[in-house]
Design an enzyme around this catalytic site. Structure first.
Site, PDB file in Angstrom:
ATOM      1  N   ASN A 133     -31.617 -26.434 -13.948  1.00 13.59           N
ATOM      2  CA  ASN A 133     -32.825 -27.700 -13.873  1.00 13.59           C
ATOM      3  C   ASN A 133     -33.800 -26.906 -14.805  1.00 13.59           C
ATOM      4  O   ASN A 133     -33.933 -25.605 -14.459  1.00 13.59           O
ATOM      5  CB  ASN A 133     -32.825 -28.164 -12.508  1.00 13.59           C
ATOM      6  CG  ASN A 133     -33.970 -28.960 -12.220  1.00 13.59           C
ATOM      7  OD1 ASN A 133     -33.916 -30.070 -13.156  1.00 13.59           O
ATOM      8  ND2 ASN A 133     -34.964 -28.789 -11.399  1.00 13.59           N
ATOM      9  N   HIS A 165     -37.696 -27.563 -14.521  1.00 13.47           N
ATOM     10  CA  HIS A 165     -38.934 -28.239 -13.916  1.00 13.47           C
ATOM     11  C   HIS A 165     -40.037 -27.983 -14.455  1.00 13.47           C
ATOM     12  O   HIS A 165     -40.537 -26.672 -14.866  1.00 13.47           O
ATOM     13  CB  HIS A 165     -38.818 -27.595 -12.464  1.00 13.47           C
ATOM     14  CG  HIS A 165     -39.900 -28.004 -11.371  1.00 13.47           C
ATOM     15  ND1 HIS A 165     -39.765 -29.310 -10.824  1.00 13.47           N
ATOM     16  CD2 HIS A 165     -40.912 -27.461 -10.867  1.00 13.47           C
ATOM     17  CE1 HIS A 165     -40.687 -29.527 -10.042  1.00 13.47           C
ATOM     18  NE2 HIS A 165     -41.554 -28.601 -10.237  1.00 13.47           N
ATOM     19  N   ASP A 219     -36.016 -27.528  -5.967  1.00  9.57           N
ATOM     20  CA  ASP A 219     -36.458 -26.714  -6.879  1.00  9.57           C
ATOM     21  C   ASP A 219     -36.892 -25.265  -6.135  1.00  9.57           C
ATOM     22  O   ASP A 219     -38.072 -24.557  -6.580  1.00  9.57           O
ATOM     23  CB  ASP A 219     -38.165 -27.195  -7.265  1.00  9.57           C
ATOM     24  CG  ASP A 219     -38.020 -28.801  -7.696  1.00  9.57           C
ATOM     25  OD1 ASP A 219     -36.877 -28.795  -8.616  1.00  9.57           O
ATOM     26  OD2 ASP A 219     -38.732 -29.346  -7.646  1.00  9.57           O
TER      27      ASP A 219
HETATM   28  C1  GAR Z   1     -39.476 -33.233 -17.898  1.00 11.48           C
HETATM   29  O1  GAR Z   1     -40.767 -33.016 -18.055  1.00 11.48           O
HETATM   30  C2  GAR Z   1     -38.710 -32.393 -16.701  1.00 11.48           C
HETATM   31  O2  GAR Z   1     -39.201 -31.137 -16.697  1.00 11.48           O
HETATM   32  C3  GAR Z   1     -39.096 -33.166 -15.626  1.00 11.48           C
HETATM   33  O3  GAR Z   1     -39.063 -34.579 -16.203  1.00 11.48           O
HETATM   34  C4  GAR Z   1     -39.360 -34.544 -17.520  1.00 11.48           C
HETATM   35  C5  GAR Z   1     -38.103 -35.452 -18.070  1.00 11.48           C
HETATM   36  O4  GAR Z   1     -38.621 -35.537 -19.437  1.00 11.48           O
HETATM   37  N1  GAR Z   1     -38.259 -33.119 -14.639  1.00 11.48           N
HETATM   38  C6  GAR Z   1     -38.705 -33.179 -13.202  1.00 11.48           C
HETATM   39  O5  GAR Z   1     -39.810 -33.095 -13.041  1.00 11.48           O
HETATM   40  C7  GAR Z   1     -37.580 -32.504 -12.264  1.00 11.48           C
HETATM   41  N2  GAR Z   1     -38.207 -32.518 -10.919  1.00 11.48           N
HETATM   42  P1  GAR Z   1     -37.151 -35.814 -20.435  1.00 11.48           P
HETATM   43  O6  GAR Z   1     -36.445 -37.133 -19.859  1.00 11.48           O
HETATM   44  O7  GAR Z   1     -37.955 -36.583 -21.900  1.00 11.48           O
HETATM   45  O8  GAR Z   1     -36.515 -34.765 -20.468  1.00 11.48           O
END
Ligand code: GAR
Length: 197
Positions: free
Chosen positions: A110, A112, A148
């Site tokens: 993942n 994060h 996480d």
């Molecule tokens: C990213 O910033 C990722 O790190 C976060 O969501 C966004 C997705 O952006 N993930 C989380 O917060 C997971 N807990 P994307 O769809 O443009 O890749």
């Protein structure tokens, strides 16, 4: 050269990390992974449109009205159908069921948007600013049953500037995510093949 590891990327929204994972694969001919499937729990996710444009296979099903384990069993069946070896969560905003995580132990990564173990969960950039942190950043980690909390395999730091708000910080961290995740996945998949040989 060993066959590339067959990867499924799981998304729920915009899909910019999925795009970065896919672009990296295109740039590096000696790649260690290949995206076999982009799967989503949100059928209208913008990232699915991008994935289709890239010619990637997609699978989408809304989780609404379904028990977590029931939905994950369908997801698992799709992954098996495509011979997936590694699952890369990229903005997949749904907790996975313990049974699913157990079955795929050590095979789910993942990304994060924080320097874990700081700021698990949501709203990470606002919390980093409120805490007065000097750095924000992103972490790639192995997914375990606790949110996480699995082993971190790669991190990138971003200096917090006095004028930052959550949006400006999120933007700079996202650029680092796009750089970090493909490299981390590449290395992880290399290790997967080395362990097999
Ligand atoms: C990213 O910033 C990722 O790190 C976060 O969501 C966004 C997705 O952006 N993930 C989380 O917060 C997971 N807990 P994307 O769809 O443009 O890749």
């Amino acid at each position: 050269m060993a066959d590339p590891v067959r990867v499924a990327v799981l998304i729920s929204g915009r899909g910019s990390n999925m795009l970065a994972l896919s672009e990296h694969k295109r740039r590096d001919p000696e790649r260690t992974y290949r995206i076999e499937l982009v799967a989503s729990n949100v059928p209208e996710a913008r990232g699915l449109v991008l994935a289709k444009r890239l010619g990637l296979r997609t699978w989408a099903k809304s989780h609404e009205g379904m028990k977590r384990a029931e939905f994950d069993a369908l997801l698992d069946a799709a992954l098996e159908e495509h011979g997936i070896e590694i699952v890369a969560l990229a903005g997949y905003m749904r907790l996975l069921s313990p049974g699913f995580v157990d079955k795929w132990e050590g095979r789910i990564l993942n990304i994060h948007p924080s320097l874990l173990p700081l700021h698990k969960g949501l709203d990470t950039h606002r919390r980093a600013l409120l805490a007065g942190d000097e750095f924000a950043g992103c972490s790639v980690h192995v997914v375990t049953a606790d949110l996480d909390s699995g082993p971190v395999v790669a991190q990138a730091r971003v200096k917090i500037l006095p004028r930052d708000d959550p949006e400006s910080l999120a933007q700079r961290v996202l650029e680092e995510e796009h750089r970090l995740y493909p490299l981390a996945l590449e290395e992880y998949c290399r290790a997967v093949r080395e362990l097999e040989s």
